[in-house]
Each structure stands twice: as C-alpha cells, then as structure tokens.
Enzyme design. Structure first.
Site, PDB file in Angstrom:
ATOM      1  N   THR A 220       0.734  -1.138   0.005  1.00 34.25           N
ATOM      2  CA  THR A 220       0.013  -0.103  -0.039  1.00 34.25           C
ATOM      3  C   THR A 220       0.857   1.293   0.031  1.00 34.25           C
ATOM      4  OG1 THR A 220      -1.878   1.062   1.027  1.00 34.25           O
ATOM      5  CG2 THR A 220      -0.312   0.242   2.515  1.00 34.25           C
ATOM      6  N   ASN A 221       0.365   2.452   0.179  1.00 33.44           N
ATOM      7  CA  ASN A 221       0.945   3.556   0.323  1.00 33.44           C
ATOM      8  C   ASN A 221       0.595   4.469   1.583  1.00 33.44           C
ATOM      9  OD1 ASN A 221      -1.327   5.089  -0.389  1.00 33.44           O
ATOM     10  ND2 ASN A 221      -1.207   4.033  -2.330  1.00 33.44           N
ATOM     11  N   ARG A 222       1.112   5.710   1.508  1.00 36.50           N
ATOM     12  CA  ARG A 222       0.892   6.566   2.880  1.00 36.50           C
ATOM     13  C   ARG A 222      -0.586   7.103   2.925  1.00 36.50           C
ATOM     14  NH1 ARG A 222       5.938   6.611   5.822  1.00 36.50           N
ATOM     15  NH2 ARG A 222       7.541   6.236   4.501  1.00 36.50           N
TER      16      ARG A 222
END
Ligand code: CTP
Length: 421
Positions: A220-222
């Site tokens: 995933t990402n931030r």
C-alpha cells in the site's frame, strides 16, 4: 470536526426546538457546536424539556435568550416581529427539533398549536428537521410510525434514531444520534437548500489501495484518505448526492454519503465504472497503487530465503479509463485528478491533465511541510485544462476541498441537469 467553523453553517440562523426527553443533555452540546460552526442559534424549550435542562444552559452557549412560552412577546428587537412564534419562524433558515418526543411528533403530525414549538413549526416555511428520541417500543408503535410518515409526506426531514441502550436500561432503536451525526444531517440539508451542487451526483475516491501479496499481507502507500473524505463532505455541504468509494481508512464516513469500501485498484475501478456514467463529477482523490504483485499466494508466504523477490505488474489506471470512456459517453461532466509529486510539480500535473483527459489536476508537493498524506493541511495548485492555474496557500484539507467543490459547481453551472430517472 464540529468545533471548527463550517462554511455552510456560517451565518445561518438555526432555530432549535428541545422537547422533554433525557436526550436533552445532547441538545446543549448541539447548540454549542452549531454556534462554534458559525451559526446563530435561537432555542425554544418546552415545559417538559425544562424538567431536564434549564433555559440558562442554552442562553450561556448561544448568547441569546431562550424562549419558553407561547405567550412570550419579544422586545429585544432581534426578531422581525415581537410576536415570538412568527418572529422566530420568519427569522430561521432551518428549524431543528432535537430531541423530538413521541408526544411532539404526534402534535406536529396533527397540526397542533398549543406550545411554542408546534406553533412556530406551523408558521415555518424553512426546512424542518425532526430527530426522534424515545424508547424502542414507542418508536416502533404504529401510531408513531404513522405520525412520522405523515411528517415525511409533508417534506419534513426525519432523522433515523440510533440503536442502543436507553436510559430505561432496555435496548432498541430510538436513541437521539450523537451530535456529530446531527450536525452532519443539518449541514447536508442546509446544502440541499443553498448549495451549488443540488441535484448533482458526485463520486469521490479516497485512501490508498491495498494490493494483496498473500492472504495476510498487502502493498500500500501512505495515503490517509483525509483529503478525499474532506472532498466528500464539501460536496455534501454543497447539497450533492455523494458516493464515496474508499479503501478502509478508519475515518468516519461523512453523514449521508453512500460509502463503498474496496481494497485493490481493480476493485476500485469496478466500483467507479459502476457509477461513473451516472455521475456529474468524479474526483479521484485516492492514491491508487500503480503496481500490484503479479501473483497472489493462496497461503501465507513463509520465511525461507534471506531475499524475497516480488514481481509487480501494472494496475489499471482508473482516471485514464474514465477519461477515455467519457469521450464516448460525455459523463462524468467534470473529472478531477490529484497529482502527488515530489519533483517537477506543474510539468507533471500538466502532462497528467492531457494524458488522462481530465478537467482539473490538484497538484501537491508531498515533500513540503503542511502538505501531503497524513497532514490535516495541504498546499495545492489547481491546474485546469483551460490553462488556468490557482496556487492556494497552506490551509486545512476541508478548505482545499471547498475550493475544489466550488470549481466543480461553477463548471457544472454551464452544463444542464440530466433528465432525472
Ligand atoms: N490514478 C488512477 N489509477 C491509477 C493510478 C492513479 O486513477 N492506477 C489517479 C489517482 O487517483 C490520481 C491521478 O491518477 O487522481 C494521479 O495519480 P499518479 O499516481 O500521481 O499519476 P500517474 O499517472 O500514475 O503518474 P506517475 O507517473 O507520477 O506515477
């Protein structure tokens, strides 16, 4: 959320009717939060409500006299006329009755005029919101059900009560919703009255997609989802019907938005395509993963070698797909993308604008303090397909969302409403 100024409530005149239920204690907080949001609040208390709470409580939080008697004449000069029920109703942008007891709902449904709330409601031409509060058996009773139906048929908005434990110790449906929920309904219905996106359907995506590696892990990402949720709230405040397609973020879904929770880019694409042809605007605030693991393991991957290599493959580009599709379908009329960049902000934003056939790119340099993923503020430049750019100073994500929604509303004003199905 509710302790800050809320544009759609700022300067609005809200008349709060409080009837005799133990849930009255929430009304004081409601009045206070509405005042903090920028509204001017006048309060009417029934005799029964005064068994639970005093006029002084509301005077203290609103700064206005609390009205308690239908025989009251107002000499303050603050109302259009000294006759209280006429002055209060003429002066109101919305009448909110919270809590509304079974007794008051019955009186309103039958046009009674024997106390100041009922009398004022009869004279009101502004929207009326009623928030029932009573024990479950009373709420489910055919008489109450019939009375609520009558109110709804007359265009009065009845807020669905919560389920839970009553003061009686019993459990059921009939609890007055919490203050943020009440405020959510009030702001949306204010938007329905005054907002720039009434009768428009707005689709918003939010959060970072999760691309599965195996049954327990994902890439995933931030992204926090905060900016997307703020856009959804701003669209609701503008009176739109809002569908929010989001990954699990842990953020509260804005009241009256329809939320569709997805995980991967592919799931988000499927959900977007299901709704985009009927949407007036799509705002792609989600941080969609550009790559996903090529193979998803059926079982949890065990640690064996020191180095584990994952092959990644491209995910579908949702914005680009919708951008291409609307060349044929014409919808969504307005397409907005985000560009989270770490370098060459404007150059990259302009290239995305063309490549994805979108109307606006909201570009932000995620490396700047006060901008980007986890922050409550953002620093963005709105880049339009018409060549115009607008750089906004650092401000809350809610304020950024409002500017985006104003742009969309202005753009949609030039486009006629679809025939409603
Ligand atoms: N987006 C999308 N589908 C993807 C990737 C991105 O719909 N698979 C959308 C995002 O929601 C955002 C916009 O496209 O609104 C820009 O995303 P970004 O990842 O910055 O753009 P890319 O075109 O992937 O550019 P880059 O080469 O910088 O990765």
């Amino acid at each position: 959320m509710a302790s800050e100024r809320i544009s759609i409530l700022d300067g609005k005149r809200i008349l709060l009717g409080v009837t005799g239920s133990i849930a009255c204690y929430k009304s004081a907080d409601l009045a206070s939060k509405l005042v903090q949001a920028g509204a001017s609040v006048n309060v009417i208390l029934t005799d029964a409500a005064q068994q639970f709470i005093t006029p002084l409580t509301f005077q203290a939080v609103t700064g206005h006299v609390t009205y308690t008697s239908m025989w009251h004449t107002d000499s303050s000069g603050g109302l259009p006329t000294h006759i209280a029920h006429v002055g209060l109703s003429e002066n109101a942008d919305m009448l909110v009755i919270a809590p509304a007891t079974a007794q008051h709902i019955a009186k309103l449904a039958n046009g009674f005029a024997d106390d100041l709330i009922c009398l004022t409601a009869l004279n009101c031409r502004c929207p009326i919101l009623v928030a029932p509060a009573m024990d479950g058996n009373m709420y489910d009773h055919p008489a109450t059900v019939e009375n609520i139906r009558k109110l709804q048929e007359r265009g009065i908005i009845v807020i669905e009560p919560d389920e839970g434990r009553f003061a009686s110790g019993l459990v059921g449906r009939g609890r007055l919703p919490e203050v943020p929920t009440l405020i959510g309904h009030i702001r949306h219905h204010m938007g329905r009255e005054w907002g720039g996106l009434r009768d428009r359907h707005v689709l918003v995506t939010a959060g970072g997609t999760r691309e599965a590696i195996d049954p327990v892990r994902y890439v995933t990402n931030r992204s926090s989802g905060k900016q997307g949720y703020a856009v959804a709230q701003a669209a609701l405040d503008a009176g739109a019907t809002v569908t929010l397609i989001s990954t699990p973020t842990g953020l509260p879904v804005p009241i009256n938005a329809t939320a569709i929770i997805v995980e991967s880019a592919q799931e988000m694409l499927d959900a977007v395509l299901e709704h985009s042809n009927a949407a007036d605007a799509l705002i792609m605030a989600a941080a969609v993963a550009d790559y996903r693991p090529l193979n998803v393991a059926d079982q949890k991957i065990k640690k064996t070698d020191d180095v584990l290599t994952l092959d990644l493959t491209r995910t579908p580009d949702i914005l680009q797909t919708v951008g291409q599709q609307r060349k044929q379908t014409g919808q969504p009329y307005v397409l907005v993308g985000f560009a989270a960049e770490t370098q060459d902000l404007l150059k990259n934003a302009k290239s995305k604008l063309r490549r994805k056939n979108v109307d606006y790119i909201i570009a932000n340099d995620v490396t700047r303090d006060g901008a980007g993923f986890q922050a409550d503020t953002n620093i963005v430049t709105i880049v339009g397909a018409d060549g115009n750019t607008l750089s906004l100073p650092q401000q809350t994500k809610s304020a950024v969302a409002e500017v985006i929604i104003q742009r969309i509303a202005a753009r949609l004003q030039t486009i006629p409403h679809r025939q409603r199905k």
